[in-house]
Design an enzyme around this catalytic site. Structure first.
Site: not given
Ligand SMILES: Cc1ncc(C[n+]2csc(CCO)c2C)c(N)n1
Length: 233
Positions: A67, A103, A156, A222
């Site tokens: 991730d 994050e 998200e 996902e």
């Molecule tokens: C696989 C995966 N999908 C969605 C998220 C959720 N998310 C948290 S921050 C962000 C935007 C910037 O990257 C996103 C999409 C994740 N963490 N990993």
């Protein structure tokens, strides 16, 4: 088990009306169009074990390495560049700063606490789903704003949906890394952010356009992303 979090029920129209995906809205219709796989993703073994604090550490490590690689792709920068209105660019910039401040430190602290070295991180091969996901996003960011905002909203929203399971059940994870991961994806701020993305999807996306395929493709990726955490752990 005291801390068991029940599975999310099947998706229904209007489930997310409180965040702006009212029954019949574009976002609600996209959500319903992917209902079956969405439900499998948010009730996946990975999410169940994370929420119940039964997830093996090696699986969590494998997932978070993937991730962090995914996170480092810079999708937000592309969204800022494509956003048609200055106020939307500003909203995305603020959120991007939030990700950098909240994050990114979660990942770096996690890797330190779980003794993952820089080398281990760098050398971990991307799982097939992550590679496919990143390749797909590389295409999407070169496409239209409508498609990009649909992809961002979907990823998200799906994260909020799995994290909401534990809030609905009133369960707080006892493993700090589990609780921290939930806290990044549930709460007032993450809900408000997801609501802003849903509003943009309602404004710009179309259920008959290519966005519908984007939404379903993201949900599919996902679901597989969660599964892959076990294969390479
Ligand atoms: C696989 C995966 N999908 C969605 C998220 C959720 N998310 C948290 S921050 C962000 C935007 C910037 O990257 C996103 C999409 C994740 N963490 N990993």
């Amino acid at each position: 088990m005291v801390n068991h979090v029940p599975e999310a029920p099947a998706s229904k129209s209007g489930d997310w009306a409180f965040l702006g995906a009212e029954s019949g809205s574009v976002a609600d219709r996209l959500y319903l169009s992917a209902a079956e796989e969405w439900n499998r993703a948010i009730n996946s073994r990975f999410v169940n074990e994370l929420l119940d604090d039964t997830l093996p550490d090696n699986v969590l490590v494998s997932y978070l390495i993937q991730d962090f690689k995914f996170f480092n792709q810079g999708i937000m920068d592309h969204a800022i560049a494509l956003a048609p209105r200055e106020e939307t660019k500003e909203m995305l910039r603020k959120q991007s700063k939030f990700f950098a401040d909240e994050e990114a430190p979660y990942f770096t602290d996690f890797l330190k606490v779980y003794h993952v070295t820089d080398e281990q991180y760098e050398h971990a091969p991307q799982t097939p789903a992550n590679k496919e996901y990143c390749d797909y996003l590389a295409e999407v960011v070169n496409g239209t704003w409508e498609e990009l905002i649909t992809a961002l909203c979907c990823m998200e929203w799906l994260y909020l949906a799995w994290a909401k399971r534990t809030v609905d059940a009133g369960v707080v994870q006892q493993v700090p890394a589990h609780k921290g991961w939930v806290d990044l994806h549930e709460g007032e701020l993450f809900r408000a952010w997801t609501g802003r993305l849903i509003a943009l999807v309602n404004e710009y996306a179309s259920v008959d356009g290519p966005e519908a395929e984007v939404f379903r493709r993201i949900v599919h990726l996902e679901r597989r992303f969660f599964e892959d955490a076990y294969d390479l752990a």
